[in-house]
Scaffold this active site. Structure first.
Site, PDB file in Angstrom:
ATOM      1  N   HIS A 230      -8.967  -9.461  -8.361  1.00 40.91           N
ATOM      2  CA  HIS A 230      -8.907  -9.043  -6.953  1.00 40.91           C
ATOM      3  C   HIS A 230      -9.397 -10.194  -6.070  1.00 40.91           C
ATOM      4  O   HIS A 230     -10.435 -10.802  -6.348  1.00 40.91           O
ATOM      5  CB  HIS A 230      -9.835  -7.830  -6.771  1.00 40.91           C
ATOM      6  CG  HIS A 230      -9.931  -7.326  -5.360  1.00 40.91           C
ATOM      7  ND1 HIS A 230     -11.093  -7.397  -4.619  1.00 40.91           N
ATOM      8  CD2 HIS A 230      -9.015  -6.735  -4.562  1.00 40.91           C
ATOM      9  CE1 HIS A 230     -10.891  -6.866  -3.421  1.00 40.91           C
ATOM     10  NE2 HIS A 230      -9.637  -6.468  -3.360  1.00 40.91           N
TER      11      HIS A 230
ATOM     12  N   LYS B 144       0.832  -1.201   0.000  1.00 43.50           N
ATOM     13  CA  LYS B 144       0.000   0.000   0.000  1.00 43.50           C
ATOM     14  C   LYS B 144       0.866   1.251   0.000  1.00 43.50           C
ATOM     15  O   LYS B 144       1.955   1.270   0.592  1.00 43.50           O
ATOM     16  CB  LYS B 144      -0.906   0.016   1.240  1.00 43.50           C
ATOM     17  CG  LYS B 144      -1.878  -1.160   1.326  1.00 43.50           C
ATOM     18  CD  LYS B 144      -2.900  -1.130   0.220  1.00 43.50           C
ATOM     19  CE  LYS B 144      -3.892  -2.273   0.361  1.00 43.50           C
ATOM     20  NZ  LYS B 144      -4.838  -2.352  -0.765  1.00 43.50           N
TER      21      LYS B 144
HETATM   22 MG    MG Z   1      -6.573  -2.883  -4.205  1.00 48.69          MG
END
Ligand code: MG
Length: 379
Positions: free
Chosen positions: A297, A166
């Site tokens: 995903h 992230k």
């Molecule tokens: Mg993502």
């Protein structure tokens, strides 16, 4: 073969590791699990998930509106059943709760088809290969740099040669430092991806991600609001880093807009959010016709099947903290070996929930209303 009856239940299951991104933080997922029984005694299993809000809405949609529409219908009319569910609920939203809820039933229908034909799903859908490579993926913005590197090291120990982290720290130099530290650790030949979880406006994305150029990123994921197609197209025109979108898109029509307007290099559909396997396969084929790879995903246990069925799925997401196998809630968990997975080879998708383990996590809508979960950290 007709659908004779159904059952549904909600579960709130703790993550094996807490998640933190640029705008959310949470510790559990909700699953709504559906069983469809056929008139010849087979039981198809389907499920959908949410990140803390929505499980009771999904169950209501399934119980009161969707499952009654497929009861008594022929399981082999899979396209008709999907269209019927989607069009009948279109007025209350063509995506979101509706497609999440449709997914649970659609996945159960495909499980019944596989069992009836005595074929595993990956063969039923195309049979392209036997195993699928993946990447280690961490929801790790809250980790300090040592913990972040330790997580990446644990991905290397699983044999992964691709990694995702992230970004979205307030200080862009902190993002740069963390990304370069991971790059130094995984080496120059590994694929390294970053995920901003829609945090910035397009102009800020361009400024901030330009700083990350030395990291030679394989993709930049969800740089701006998922609804902003033009914003993604602008970002893509200004950066050399490939842009990946799709985990927050819900229909093939939304994917068509992103693809035809030049807004993405890689698409990332989520099998639960798009309404299950039937819609997912259409998105995969559409991407293939535009020569765009698919990096799905989440959903490793189903992505193992779909990814082995078709040529244009790049990888699965080995998401740390969640997933049916890692959470210990299915009877035959998938194992990552040398960074790859093989789909279950029993008829259908092979996902059989361990009801003994799941019982402790069962929820009622009333309890969910009492025990609210807050996930956003930015509002
Ligand atoms: Mg993502």
């Amino acid at each position: 073969m007709k659908i004779a009856s159904f059952e549904s239940e909600i579960y709130r299951v703790p993550l094996t590791e807490a998640w933190g991104s640029s705008n959310y933080s949470f510790t559990s997922l909700e699953f709504v699990i559906v069983s469809l029984k056929s008139d010849n005694g087979l039981i198809g299993t389907g499920w959908t998930f949410s990140v803390g809000n929505g499980g009771a809405a999904f169950k209501s949609m399934i119980d009161y509106y969707l499952a009654p529409k497929v009861l008594g219908q022929d399981v082999f009319q899979v396209e008709r059943l999907w269209s019927r569910m989607w069009l009948e609920t279109h007025d209350v939203g063509s995506s979101g709760v509706t497609t999440h809820a449709i997914a649970a039933i659609d996945i159960a229908i495909w499980d019944l088809l596989g069992q009836a034909l005595r074929q595993p799903l990956h063969r039923l859908l195309g049979g392209y290969r036997d195993s699928l490579p993946g990447y280690g993926s961490g929801v790790n913005l809250h980790l300090d740099q040592d913990a972040l590197l330790a997580q990446m090291e644990s991905f290397q120990a699983q044999g992964y040669r691709a990694f995702k982290m992230k970004i979205g720290k307030d200080d862009p130099h902190e993002d740069l430092e963390r990304v370069m530290a991971v790059r130094a650790m995984v080496g120059n030949t590994a694929r390294l991806m970053v995920d901003a979880n829609q945090k910035w406006h397009p102009s800020e994305v361009i400024r901030r991600v330009d700083m990350l150029k030395p990291a030679n990123l394989f993709w930049l994921e969800e740089p701006t609001l998922s609804d902003d197609v033009d914003g993604h197209a602008l970002i893509r025109s200004k950066l050399v880093t490939p842009v990946a979108v799709g985990e927050s898109l819900y229909t093939k029509h939304q994917f068509a807009h992103q693809i035809t307007r030049g807004a993405c290099d890689i698409v990332q559909p989520d099998v639960y959010r798009v309404g299950g396997i039937t819609e997912f396969m259409k998105i995969v084929k559409m991407a293939e016709s535009h020569n765009i790879p698919v990096a799905p995903h989440f959903g490793m246990e189903l992505v193992a099947h779909i990814g082995c069925a078709v040529p244009n799925i790049l990888c699965f997401e080995g998401l740390r903290g969640a997933g049916l196998s890692e959470m210990g809630i299915i009877e035959r968990p998938l194992t990552v070996t040398d960074g790859t997975i093989q789909p279950d080879d029993t008829p259908g998708h092979g996902v059989r929930f361990d009801m003994g383990v799941l019982a402790q996590y069962r929820q009622t809508p009333e309890r969910l209303a009492r025990e609210q979960v807050t996930t956003r950290t930015d509002v």
